[in-house]
Design a protein around this motif. Structure first.
Motif, PDB file in Angstrom:
ATOM      1  N   SER A  56      -0.988   7.414  -3.648  1.00 49.03           N
ATOM      2  CA  SER A  56      -1.137   7.464  -5.111  1.00 49.03           C
ATOM      3  C   SER A  56      -0.344   8.643  -5.660  1.00 49.03           C
ATOM      4  CB  SER A  56      -2.615   7.587  -5.497  1.00 49.03           C
ATOM      5  OG  SER A  56      -3.301   6.416  -5.170  1.00 49.03           O
ATOM      6  N   THR A  63       0.850  -1.185   0.000  1.00 49.86           N
ATOM      7  CA  THR A  63       0.000   0.000   0.000  1.00 49.86           C
ATOM      8  C   THR A  63       0.883   1.231   0.000  1.00 49.86           C
ATOM      9  OG1 THR A  63      -1.773  -1.134   1.189  1.00 49.86           O
ATOM     10  CG2 THR A  63      -1.796   1.280   1.244  1.00 49.86           C
ATOM     11  N   THR A 116       6.331  -5.881  -7.688  1.00 47.69           N
ATOM     12  CA  THR A 116       5.728  -6.980  -8.447  1.00 47.69           C
ATOM     13  C   THR A 116       6.805  -7.881  -9.031  1.00 47.69           C
ATOM     14  OG1 THR A 116       3.816  -5.614  -8.975  1.00 47.69           O
ATOM     15  CG2 THR A 116       4.213  -7.535 -10.395  1.00 47.69           C
ATOM     16  N   VAL A 146       0.482  -4.373 -13.983  1.00 50.52           N
ATOM     17  CA  VAL A 146       0.569  -3.585 -12.745  1.00 50.52           C
ATOM     18  C   VAL A 146       0.947  -2.141 -13.061  1.00 50.52           C
ATOM     19  CG1 VAL A 146       1.941  -3.287 -10.637  1.00 50.52           C
ATOM     20  CG2 VAL A 146       0.971  -5.518 -11.200  1.00 50.52           C
ATOM     21  N   ARG A 167     -11.663  -0.920  -7.595  1.00 48.67           N
ATOM     22  CA  ARG A 167     -10.801  -2.103  -7.546  1.00 48.67           C
ATOM     23  C   ARG A 167     -10.801  -2.733  -8.928  1.00 48.67           C
ATOM     24  NH1 ARG A 167     -10.314  -6.462  -2.863  1.00 48.67           N
ATOM     25  NH2 ARG A 167      -8.677  -7.655  -3.831  1.00 48.67           N
ATOM     26  N   VAL A 170       5.900   0.176  -7.351  1.00 45.53           N
ATOM     27  CA  VAL A 170       4.890  -0.870  -7.511  1.00 45.53           C
ATOM     28  C   VAL A 170       5.376  -1.904  -8.534  1.00 45.53           C
ATOM     29  CG1 VAL A 170       2.499  -1.325  -8.177  1.00 45.53           C
ATOM     30  CG2 VAL A 170       3.040   0.688  -6.824  1.00 45.53           C
ATOM     31  N   THR A 173      -3.201   3.625  -2.837  1.00 43.75           N
ATOM     32  CA  THR A 173      -3.339   2.502  -3.747  1.00 43.75           C
ATOM     33  C   THR A 173      -2.801   1.262  -3.062  1.00 43.75           C
ATOM     34  OG1 THR A 173      -3.056   3.928  -5.676  1.00 43.75           O
ATOM     35  CG2 THR A 173      -2.666   1.574  -5.999  1.00 43.75           C
ATOM     36  N   THR A 174      -3.551   0.165  -3.135  1.00 45.22           N
ATOM     37  CA  THR A 174      -3.083  -1.115  -2.607  1.00 45.22           C
ATOM     38  C   THR A 174      -3.002  -2.112  -3.745  1.00 45.22           C
ATOM     39  OG1 THR A 174      -3.972  -0.770  -0.400  1.00 45.22           O
ATOM     40  CG2 THR A 174      -3.592  -3.043  -1.051  1.00 45.22           C
ATOM     41  N   LEU A 175      -1.855  -2.761  -3.846  1.00 42.41           N
ATOM     42  CA  LEU A 175      -1.642  -3.831  -4.799  1.00 42.41           C
ATOM     43  C   LEU A 175      -1.617  -5.139  -4.029  1.00 42.41           C
ATOM     44  CD1 LEU A 175      -0.785  -5.023  -7.587  1.00 42.41           C
ATOM     45  CD2 LEU A 175       1.577  -4.655  -6.831  1.00 42.41           C
ATOM     46  N   LEU A 194      -5.660  -4.304  -7.837  1.00 42.47           N
ATOM     47  CA  LEU A 194      -5.195  -2.962  -7.508  1.00 42.47           C
ATOM     48  C   LEU A 194      -6.411  -2.136  -7.108  1.00 42.47           C
ATOM     49  CD1 LEU A 194      -2.234  -1.206  -8.561  1.00 42.47           C
ATOM     50  CD2 LEU A 194      -4.290   0.159  -8.811  1.00 42.47           C
ATOM     51  N   ASP A 241      -7.728   1.571  -5.444  1.00 42.63           N
ATOM     52  CA  ASP A 241      -7.449   2.928  -4.965  1.00 42.63           C
ATOM     53  C   ASP A 241      -8.596   3.314  -4.045  1.00 42.63           C
ATOM     54  OD1 ASP A 241      -9.524   4.258  -6.550  1.00 42.63           O
ATOM     55  OD2 ASP A 241      -8.186   4.064  -8.251  1.00 42.63           O
ATOM     56  N   ALA A 300      -1.436   0.885 -12.016  1.00 46.50           N
ATOM     57  CA  ALA A 300      -0.913   1.881 -11.069  1.00 46.50           C
ATOM     58  C   ALA A 300      -0.939   3.277 -11.692  1.00 46.50           C
ATOM     59  CB  ALA A 300       0.494   1.508 -10.614  1.00 46.50           C
TER      60      ALA A 300
END
Length: 138
Positions: A11, A8, A23, A44, A117, A19, A59-61, A74, A76, A48
């Protein structure tokens, strides 16, 4: 065996590279095939970048690897942080989700009141460490 990695961040455009790196590192550790790594990192990256452009404060991936299926989520969320620039030509937008849809086996967009999402699934190969098989971590 199921694997999970979560990150997380605020943004911010400057953090999109973080990010991507997160990954790539997770997929190397999980020994995902090189082609699938490249596709997932590009997915990703596009998600992003969209979150930064259109998204919320954070933002959470989340990456989930279960057998031969990688799920990328992903999200936000939070207060609206960014507004699209009306002076940017319309043809400068919209290609990112097209790239995601082309690379992924399935994509879902789940808008919500406090964010959005996006989920993308793709089939992946994992290297087993068998002699003669390339090592993606090398």
């Amino acid at each position: 065996m199921r694997q999970r990695a979560v990150l997380t961040l605020p943004s911010r455009a400057a953090l999109v590279a973080s990010v991507r790196d997160f990954t790539a590192g997770a997929l190397r550790r999980w020994r995902v095939g090189t082609e699938e790594q490249d596709a997932a990192v590009l997915i990703v990256d596009e998600l992003a970048a969209n979150a930064v452009l259109h998204g919320r404060a954070e933002t959470t991936l989340q990456l989930d690897l279960d057998g031969d299926t990688l799920r990328i989520a992903l999200t936000d969320f939070g207060a609206r942080a960014h507004v699209a620039d009306p002076d940017v030509a319309p043809d400068e937008h919209g290609r990112g989700m097209g790239i995601v849809e082309r690379l992924a086996d399935h994509v879902e967009i789940r808008p919500g009141r406090n964010g959005c999402r996006v989920l993308a699934w793709l089939r992946v190969r994992q290297f087993s460490g068998i002699a003669g098989e390339p090592n993606p971590a090398a």
